[in-house]
Design an enzyme around this catalytic site. Structure first.
Site, PDB file in Angstrom:
ATOM      1  N   HIS A 313       0.853  -1.185   0.000  1.00  0.00           N
ATOM      2  CA  HIS A 313       0.000   0.000   0.000  1.00  0.00           C
ATOM      3  C   HIS A 313       0.888   1.233   0.000  1.00  0.00           C
ATOM      4  O   HIS A 313       1.930   1.229   0.644  1.00  0.00           O
ATOM      5  CB  HIS A 313      -0.922   0.009   1.229  1.00  0.00           C
ATOM      6  CG  HIS A 313      -2.071   0.937   1.075  1.00  0.00           C
ATOM      7  ND1 HIS A 313      -1.983   2.277   1.366  1.00  0.00           N
ATOM      8  CD2 HIS A 313      -3.320   0.729   0.594  1.00  0.00           C
ATOM      9  CE1 HIS A 313      -3.149   2.840   1.090  1.00  0.00           C
ATOM     10  NE2 HIS A 313      -3.967   1.932   0.617  1.00  0.00           N
ATOM     11  N   ASP A 371      -7.939  -5.601   0.272  1.00  0.00           N
ATOM     12  CA  ASP A 371      -8.428  -6.355  -0.880  1.00  0.00           C
ATOM     13  C   ASP A 371      -7.973  -7.805  -0.889  1.00  0.00           C
ATOM     14  O   ASP A 371      -8.509  -8.620  -1.645  1.00  0.00           O
ATOM     15  CB  ASP A 371      -8.010  -5.661  -2.176  1.00  0.00           C
ATOM     16  CG  ASP A 371      -8.830  -4.408  -2.382  1.00  0.00           C
ATOM     17  OD1 ASP A 371      -9.975  -4.400  -1.912  1.00  0.00           O
ATOM     18  OD2 ASP A 371      -8.325  -3.455  -2.986  1.00  0.00           O
TER      19      ASP A 371
HETATM   20  N1  ACO Z   1       4.208  -7.466  -5.056  1.00  0.00           N
HETATM   21  C1  ACO Z   1       5.528  -7.481  -5.263  1.00  0.00           C
HETATM   22  N2  ACO Z   1       6.314  -6.405  -5.089  1.00  0.00           N
HETATM   23  C2  ACO Z   1       5.727  -5.274  -4.701  1.00  0.00           C
HETATM   24  C3  ACO Z   1       4.333  -5.184  -4.477  1.00  0.00           C
HETATM   25  C4  ACO Z   1       3.566  -6.348  -4.659  1.00  0.00           C
HETATM   26  N3  ACO Z   1       2.252  -6.338  -4.445  1.00  0.00           N
HETATM   27  N4  ACO Z   1       4.027  -3.921  -4.110  1.00  0.00           N
HETATM   28  C5  ACO Z   1       5.179  -3.242  -4.111  1.00  0.00           C
HETATM   29  N5  ACO Z   1       6.211  -4.056  -4.450  1.00  0.00           N
HETATM   30  C6  ACO Z   1       7.644  -3.707  -4.482  1.00  0.00           C
HETATM   31  C7  ACO Z   1       7.991  -2.896  -5.715  1.00  0.00           C
HETATM   32  O1  ACO Z   1       8.412  -3.720  -6.792  1.00  0.00           O
HETATM   33  C8  ACO Z   1       9.108  -2.043  -5.186  1.00  0.00           C
HETATM   34  O2  ACO Z   1      10.279  -2.824  -5.116  1.00  0.00           O
HETATM   35  P1  ACO Z   1      11.739  -2.174  -5.365  1.00  0.00           P
HETATM   36  O3  ACO Z   1      11.911  -1.170  -4.262  1.00  0.00           O
HETATM   37  O4  ACO Z   1      12.672  -3.321  -5.307  1.00  0.00           O
HETATM   38  O5  ACO Z   1      11.669  -1.530  -6.733  1.00  0.00           O
HETATM   39  C9  ACO Z   1       8.690  -1.726  -3.746  1.00  0.00           C
HETATM   40  O6  ACO Z   1       7.877  -2.841  -3.351  1.00  0.00           O
HETATM   41  C10 ACO Z   1       7.896  -0.431  -3.609  1.00  0.00           C
HETATM   42  O7  ACO Z   1       6.767  -0.514  -4.454  1.00  0.00           O
HETATM   43  P2  ACO Z   1       6.101   0.700  -5.223  1.00  0.00           P
HETATM   44  O8  ACO Z   1       5.356   0.175  -6.398  1.00  0.00           O
HETATM   45  O9  ACO Z   1       7.112   1.775  -5.461  1.00  0.00           O
HETATM   46  O10 ACO Z   1       5.097   1.224  -4.123  1.00  0.00           O
HETATM   47  P3  ACO Z   1       3.838   2.129  -4.362  1.00  0.00           P
HETATM   48  O11 ACO Z   1       3.568   2.788  -3.053  1.00  0.00           O
HETATM   49  O12 ACO Z   1       4.015   2.982  -5.559  1.00  0.00           O
HETATM   50  O13 ACO Z   1       2.709   1.040  -4.714  1.00  0.00           O
HETATM   51  C11 ACO Z   1       0.805  -0.326  -4.680  1.00  0.00           C
HETATM   52  C12 ACO Z   1       1.640   0.713  -3.915  1.00  0.00           C
HETATM   53  C13 ACO Z   1       0.416   0.215  -6.062  1.00  0.00           C
HETATM   54  C14 ACO Z   1      -0.480  -0.579  -3.884  1.00  0.00           C
HETATM   55  C15 ACO Z   1       1.629  -1.631  -4.816  1.00  0.00           C
HETATM   56  O14 ACO Z   1       1.979  -2.119  -3.545  1.00  0.00           O
HETATM   57  C16 ACO Z   1       0.881  -2.711  -5.617  1.00  0.00           C
HETATM   58  O15 ACO Z   1       0.915  -2.699  -6.847  1.00  0.00           O
HETATM   59  N6  ACO Z   1       0.210  -3.674  -4.881  1.00  0.00           N
HETATM   60  C17 ACO Z   1      -0.562  -4.703  -5.546  1.00  0.00           C
HETATM   61  C18 ACO Z   1      -1.892  -4.132  -5.976  1.00  0.00           C
HETATM   62  C19 ACO Z   1      -2.822  -3.908  -4.819  1.00  0.00           C
HETATM   63  O16 ACO Z   1      -3.027  -4.786  -3.984  1.00  0.00           O
HETATM   64  N7  ACO Z   1      -3.441  -2.715  -4.793  1.00  0.00           N
HETATM   65  C20 ACO Z   1      -4.469  -2.399  -3.803  1.00  0.00           C
HETATM   66  C21 ACO Z   1      -4.074  -1.249  -2.969  1.00  0.00           C
HETATM   67  S1  ACO Z   1      -5.286  -1.032  -1.696  1.00  0.00           S
HETATM   68  C22 ACO Z   1      -6.567  -0.246  -2.463  1.00  0.00           C
HETATM   69  O17 ACO Z   1      -6.468   0.403  -3.478  1.00  0.00           O
HETATM   70  C23 ACO Z   1      -7.872  -0.410  -1.809  1.00  0.00           C
END
Ligand code: ACO
Length: 436
Positions: A313, A371
């Site tokens: 998140h 979720d």
């Molecule tokens: N699976 C694997 N790796 C992940 C995930 C994941 N679900 N989420 C983040 N990471 C990793 C990224 O690859 C990144 O790694 P790095 O530092 O080695 O490059 C690091 O964690 C940081 O991730 P970001 O994408 O920069 O974080 P951001 O805050 O932009 O993203 C997000 C948040 C979009 C929710 C992300 O965690 C994601 O895509 N999760 C899966 C989708 C999801 O469940 N979304 C629901 C959110 S809750 C809602 O909307 C109600």
């Protein structure tokens, strides 16, 4: 906004004059540095794609402390609201700022109950869609179309119009989501029934048929109501910011909410519940629990672009308090339905355990979000996977409308118009085609 005694000074290494920037205090949470005069005084913009450090507005509605894992609606902890209130009380809180007393509650419930029917013409509009259309495509169209049906609530600058639009949207979203579902499965639409609660009515519109009525199950109704409460608002997330930006042009509330629905659809946002269930089903098809290791390896492989859906998140970096409540509901629902041994649920629990112990997820502070569980609950209740995000949109509508109304009522409100760092071609002249 409360000014702070502290001020920020911005200085430049090229000798340009420095600039003093006011700071404002929130009632809780980080202070903000006011950069509104920055461009006028320095000719420079700030650069913050993804809004990692930008407060786009001031708000009194929802507060999140991502490090503590705290979520407050109008100051009330989400845990208390989920335990002691129903969704319509939470709607009243979000829209009017206070939980209703008994009299206010009865009046609000009646108002919402008596707005649940949609214009009969709406079903002909719906029939223009293919039966296999994604429910979110249908919902984007239907919500936008409300502006063509209710002309007495489209002036966003009129407080009465805004209030009636709020009531209509909260009341009609369950009817529209259920209609989108019934249309997809080719069943007759079921009209709302005023003797039922908001959530029981939604379930009946979903699952009753003209041949057989639906007897609401208390545990399942409470679970749906909790899903609604937990998804009702979440500060300036992508869809809410979309609604604010869209509404800032003065467009009608139904159009602004339709923009929110469209944004929510994406898998990085509300579409995650659907994407999470699809992911679990894919692992199940690959071979189930034994294949978790292989799947987690793919997630960790930087070249694979596979993400563990329902994990991570932008704001919560410790845990998502909604996930904790949803996990509890998940156990209750599966228990009530005798599905504790459901293979997909067991797979989800095993995957969660492995991920929570894996250094990749631990070091990046990736925890299950709401979720991860809400999809399992909805699936157990009988809601099809493709409808999950529409259920989320139903719940989030109250947050969107509360935020939109707050923005319009704010004396500092302006049309949203971000700027950019331009890195394309500088000025050049068009050559005749023979010389290009
Ligand atoms: N699976 C694997 N790796 C992940 C995930 C994941 N679900 N989420 C983040 N990471 C990793 C990224 O690859 C990144 O790694 P790095 O530092 O080695 O490059 C690091 O964690 C940081 O991730 P970001 O994408 O920069 O974080 P951001 O805050 O932009 O993203 C997000 C948040 C979009 C929710 C992300 O965690 C994601 O895509 N999760 C899966 C989708 C999801 O469940 N979304 C629901 C959110 S809750 C809602 O909307 C109600």
């Amino acid at each position: 906004m409360t000014p702070s005694d502290v001020k920020a000074t911005l200085s430049f290494s090229d000798g340009s004059p420095s600039m003093e920037l006011p700071i404002y205090r929130g009632s809780i949470g980080p202070d903000v540095i006011d950069i509104r005069k920055l461009y006028a005084q320095t000719g420079k913009f700030t650069y913050d794609p993804g809004f990692l450090s930008t407060a786009s507005c001031n708000s009194t509605i929802t507060y999140i402390d991502g490090d503590k894992g705290e979520l407050l609606y109008r100051g009330y902890p989400i845990e208390q609201l989920a335990q002691h209130c129903d969704f319509l009380e939470v709607c009243h809180l979000l829209i009017y700022g206070e939980l209703p007393n008994a009299e206010q509650r009865a009046k609000f419930v009646k108002t919402i109950t008596y707005h649940t029917m949609v214009n009969e013409q709406m079903q002909f509009f719906l029939r223009g869609f293919r039966r296999d259309a994604h429910p979110m495509a249908v919902m984007t169209g239907l919500v936008g179309a409300l502006s063509a049906f209710y002309h007495d609530s489209t002036d966003v600058h009129n407080a009465q119009h805004r209030e009636i639009a709020a009531h209509r949207l909260i009341a009609k979203m369950p009817t529209l989501v259920a209609m989108a579902y019934k249309y997809g499965v080719g069943q007759p639409f079921i009209y709302p029934k005023n003797s039922l609660s908001y959530s029981a009515n939604f379930m009946r519109m979903m699952f009753a048929t003209p041949c057989e009525d639906y007897e609401p199950n208390e545990v399942l109704v409470r679970a749906i109501d909790r899903i609604f409460i937990l998804h009702a608002d979440h500060e300036q997330n992508a869809s809410t910011s979309t609604v604010r930006l869209c509404g800032s042009s003065g467009t009608n509330p139904f159009a602004a909410i339709a923009a929110g629905v469209a944004c929510l659809w994406g898998p990085a946002h509300g579409g995650a519940n659907e994407a999470c269930l699809t992911m679990l089903e894919d692992i199940q098809k690959m071979g189930g629990v034994e294949k978790i290791g292989e799947f987690v390896r793919q997630v960790k492989d930087k070249n694979s672009s596979v993400r563990l859906m329902g994990f991570g998140h932008r704001v919560y970096k410790n845990y998502d308090p909604r996930a904790k409540l949803m996990r509890e509901t998940c156990h209750e629902v599966l228990g009530a339905l005798g599905l504790q041994n459901d293979p997909l649920f067991k797979l989800a629990m095993a995957l969660e355990k492995i991920a929570l112990e894996d250094d990749y997820f631990v070091s990046r502070k990736l925890y299950p979000n709401v979720d991860y569980y809400s999809g399992i609950v909805q699936r157990a209740i009988g809601i099809p996977v493709s409808l999950f995000t529409a259920v989320f949109a139903l719940a989030r509508t109250v947050g969107w409308i509360a935020q939109l109304n707050e923005m319009i009522g704010d004396a500092e409100y302006k049309i949203g118009r971000p700027r950019q760092l331009f890195v394309g071609s500088t000025r050049r002249d068009v050559k005749p085609i023979s010389l290009r």
